[in-house]
Structure formats: structure tokens, C-alpha cells
Design a protein around this motif. Structure first.
Motif, PDB file in Angstrom:
ATOM      1  N   THR A   1       7.658  -2.198   0.081  1.00 21.14           N
ATOM      2  CA  THR A   1       8.394  -0.941   0.323  1.00 21.14           C
ATOM      3  C   THR A   1       9.197  -0.509  -0.835  1.00 21.14           C
ATOM      4  O   THR A   1       9.848   0.434  -0.731  1.00 21.14           O
ATOM      5  CB  THR A   1       9.133  -0.756   1.660  1.00 21.14           C
ATOM      6  OG1 THR A   1      10.018  -1.941   1.953  1.00 21.14           O
ATOM      7  CG2 THR A   1       8.214  -0.917   2.864  1.00 21.14           C
TER       8      THR A   1
ATOM      9  N   ASP B   1       7.044   6.914   2.091  1.00 16.00           N
ATOM     10  CA  ASP B   1       6.476   6.479   3.254  1.00 16.00           C
ATOM     11  C   ASP B   1       5.332   6.991   3.931  1.00 16.00           C
ATOM     12  O   ASP B   1       4.449   6.393   4.783  1.00 16.00           O
ATOM     13  CB  ASP B   1       7.630   5.991   4.359  1.00 16.00           C
ATOM     14  CG  ASP B   1       8.517   4.894   3.660  1.00 16.00           C
ATOM     15  OD1 ASP B   1       8.101   4.210   2.450  1.00 16.00           O
ATOM     16  OD2 ASP B   1       9.582   4.723   3.942  1.00 16.00           O
TER      17      ASP B   1
ATOM     18  N   PRO C   1       2.246   3.847  -2.725  1.00 13.87           N
ATOM     19  CA  PRO C   1       2.503   3.273  -1.356  1.00 13.87           C
ATOM     20  C   PRO C   1       1.161   2.935  -0.651  1.00 13.87           C
ATOM     21  O   PRO C   1       1.103   2.430   0.609  1.00 13.87           O
ATOM     22  CB  PRO C   1       3.192   4.009  -0.762  1.00 13.87           C
ATOM     23  CG  PRO C   1       2.946   5.403  -1.229  1.00 13.87           C
ATOM     24  CD  PRO C   1       2.612   5.173  -2.605  1.00 13.87           C
TER      25      PRO C   1
END
Length: 301
Positions: free
Chosen positions: A144, A192, A112
């Protein structure tokens, strides 16, 4: 597989060629519409559109994919998957859901880390030792989606142009590999909490900031080569720095320290190795100094 390919710049071209060579049925290529370019502002096809036409593929250049018409036309293709590489348009959920296996993206970072528009430049600016390519399943969020395949590469001294070319070839290879055996690549959900955002590069960022350590200034030079091009200004003229060396000298930031264009930084100094005065060709430093002198003590602040 029955595919659509969606891409615009040079970064996307190796993937289009690789998928075509691998024998996939590419029923449509989507690219950004032709844009004015050059001094004459002549409408110019994107690199992907040029190659697609050379391969005899159907090309579509919608301004948006948000209209009912565009979405119906896309759904009518009855795709197994859509492959996306730096396309430049937002894909609505209707588009993302239309292919049987969804939309697959070739992203120029190790997600990420560096989600967003300029992952290669941001990796260089941040001093990342490595970066890479991620093949991911697209979803509504910005980069994402679940990760399917990754490949890592060192950044060591590469310009963004060099690194982008390398990653483009790697991404093409990974996408062909994935489509050959998708069941062997289980999706991995992104963490995340580790995400960083690679915001779009602005021209203002390309002005060299000598108040930083020389190491960071040299990263600016590499990150903005070839575009938008790192530069400094002197007496109303812009000087573009294509490459630079860090030199073991100390002096005030933004001041020329010697007769060979060493420029003081917050820590140590940099010396342009390849430089270009506005309106002139780029030159090695020795050739530049034969015709242009910027004396020691000159302030570039």
C-alpha cells in the motif's frame, strides 16, 4: 549506499546482482531458510542465498523477523535502506523503520492493481493488456505504500515464467536508477479505490476449466506455466498443458472434438501445442499423438 537486500526466489536475483555491480555496500542479505526439495528432500538454498554466497556476501536466514533479537541485529546494521524483492516474510514496523530511508520494494505489477502474492499470474488470468514493475516505499499495509518509479510492459501472449523474468530485469534496473537519484522520484500516494488483490495461486486453480471461453482457458495455460502447471485428467492420468492454441471450433465443453486433441470450451476450443503426460517428458503435439491417442468424443469433464 549501505544496504541490506531481502529476497528469496529467482525473481529477486537480478536486483541483487545489479545492486552489487552498481557498487552499493550490501552488508547483509536476508533470505528464506533452506527448504527440502527434490525426491530426496535435501535441504536446498534459495536462489538468492546461492548468488549471495557466490558474491561473498553475508547471508541471514531467520525464520521470523518478529523477535527482539532479529530486530536488534537488523537495526545494528545501520542501513541507508533495505531493498526487498519477493522476500516472503512479514516485515514488522520496527524493521520498516530501521533504515534511514526505510525499506524499498520491487513489486511485479502496476500498483495499485494486483497488490499481493501473485501479481504476474493474476494479470495474465484477468486478461490485462499490460502490467509492469513498481518501486515503492514499504509500510505496514500489503503493498500500500507510496510509489516511487514505474515501468510498463505488454503481456501479449507471454507465460508467467517469461513475464516474471522480464519484470525481474526491469525491477533491477529501476531500483538501481532510483537509488542513484532518489530525490528525482517524488513519492506518489496510491489510489486505494483502484486496488485489486492478487491472492496466492493454489494447485486446484491449475486444473483447466473448459466451461469457460477458450480465451480464458488459454490464459490459464500461460498463467500457470511453469508453476504449478495447467492440466487436465483422463483415465486417472494427468496431462500437463504447457502451451495451447485457440481454434475456431464449437462443441460441448470438455469434449475432445477431433483426432488432434481440440477440446471444446464454452466458446470456441483450445488445442494443446506442448503437452506432457505424468511421468513423461513434455512433447510437441504431433510427437505426443504418435504415441498417445485420446479419441474424439472423449469427455474430460
Amino acid at each position: 549506499m549501505r544496504l541490506a537486500f531481502m529476497g528469496t526466489p529467482d525473481f529477486a536475483v537480478p536486483a541483487l546482482k545489479a545492486l552489487h555491480s552498481a557498487g552499493h555496500e550490501i552488508v547483509a542479505v536476508y533470505s528464506q531458510p533452506p527448504r527440502p526439495a527434490g525426491r530426496g528432500k535435501k535441504l536446498t538454498l534459495s536462489p538468492v542465498q546461492k548468488v549471495a554466497e557466490e558474491l561473498g556476501l553475508e547471508v541471514r536466514v531467520p525464520v521470523s523477523l518478529k523477535t527482539d533479537e532479529a530486530q536488534q541485529e537488523f537495526a545494528a546494521l545501520e542501513l541507508d535502506a533495505a531493498v526487498v524483492a519477493a522476500y516472503g516474510l512479514i516485515l514488522p514496523q520496527t524493521i520498516l523503520d530501521a533504515p534511514k530511508s526505510g525499506c524499498l520494494n520491487i513489486h511485479g505489477s502496476l500498483l495499485p492493481r494486483w497488490r499481493g502474492a501473485a501479481p504476474v499470474q493474476r494479470a495474465i488470468l484477468a486478461g490485462d493488456a499490460t502490467t509492469g514493475i513498481t518501486i515503492m516505499q514499504m509500510e505496514a499495509g500489503l503493498d500500500t505504500g507510496p510509489m516511487l518509479l514505474k515501468a510498463e510492459t505488454p503481456t501479449n501472449g507471454k507465460t508467467s515464467g517469461e513475464l516474471t523474468c522480464e519484470l525481474a530485469e526491469t525491477g533491477a534496473m529501476l531500483m538501481v536508477r532510483y537509488l542513484k537519484a532518489p530525490d528525482s522520484c517524488p513519492p506518489e500516494v496510491q489510489d486505494d479505490s483502484l486496488a485489486t488483490y492478487a491472492k496466492k495461486i493454489t494447485k486446484d486453480e491449475a486444473k483447466l476449466k473448459f466451461g469457460q471461453p477458450a480465451e480464458q482457458v488459454e490464459r490459464q495455460v500461460r498463467a500457470f506455466n511453469p508453476m504449478p502447471g495447467a492440466f487436465f485428467e483422463h483415465e486417472g492420468q494427468r496431462y500437463r498443458v504447457h502451451s495451447a492454441d485457440i481454434v475456431d471450433m464449437e462443441g460441448p465443453a470438455g469434449i475432445i472434438l477431433d483426432g488432434r486433441l481440440a477440446i471444446g470450451c464454452d466458446q470456441m476450443a483450445i488445442r494443446p501445442a506442448v503437452i506432457q503426460k505424468a511421468g513423461k517428458p513434455k512433447m510437441e503435439l504431433d510427437d505426443f499423438l504418435n504415441g498417445t491417442q485420446i479419441p474424439a468424443g472423449t469427455s474430460l469433464r
